[in-house]
Scaffold this motif. Sequence first.
Motif: not given
Length: 241
Positions: A1-5, A14-17, A49-59, A77-79
């Motif tokens: 599974m990927s976060s897509g964008k 993102p809340v992943l299962p 997969t969680v894709y990150i926008n590296l120009t405007e990184k999420p907090e 198991g890691e949060k």
Amino acid sequence: MSSGKHLGKGSSKPVLPDDGKLRLFSMRFCPYAERAHLVLNAKKVPYHTVYINLTEKPEWLVEVSPLLKVPALQLPGEKGEPSLIESLIIAEYLDEKYPQNPLLPKDPLKRAEDKILVERFSAVTNAFMKILFHSTGLDDYWLALEIFEKELVKRGTPFFGGDRPGFVDYMIWPWLERLAVIGFILEDSYNFDAKRFPRIANLIDLLKADDVVKSFYATPEQHIEFWRGRKSGNTNYDLLA
Ligand SMILES: N[C@@H](CCC(=O)N[C@@H](CS)C(=O)NCC(=O)O)C(=O)O
């Protein structure tokens, strides 16, 4: 599974299962992140997969990647705690943790030699960065690549891993995949002399046909498209997401 964008500033984490799968924080066009994807795919380990926008990184990126870089690998198991970072550390961890399709040799000396070779590849990646951002360093790039051509001659095998791709092959592949970008940046369509690098040329052909490489492949045109956007300040992270 990927976060897509690619998630950026203002996005919520993102809340992943909680399904026991690994989580890879990545960017679709990052060669270091590609290393982690290749090893995970070589091992056939399921992951999110969680894709990150590296120009405007999420907090929240700092929670999983203290140096604010990708790749970062969160274990099941890691949060929120810091995950594994640094592509080579992640790749080695995965190779040790998941013994199927081993990538590094068992013999300690051979293992060390492969790791040294990958360290030496930083001369290639540094020259690549110089070309990308300063349009200079092409001679250094080819000189550094020559070490790898000679090593393949010395080993006498098609892959650094022998008759099949191994650790060195997957660790250096992302930069071989991006060779066409050099031609684009330097505005010169001619950028790789297969006569000077016959073993590397053969390795490129073989790796292009490899299922693991195919599982995370972007075409030269797609890489060029990404870099064209990046150069003009209009990075299209979602080109392939
Ligand atoms: N040494 C790191 C390099 C990772 C790296 O530089 N990733 C880039 C993207 S290709 C990044 O996250 N850049 C964000 C930044 O430096 O702010 C590794 O091997 O994982």
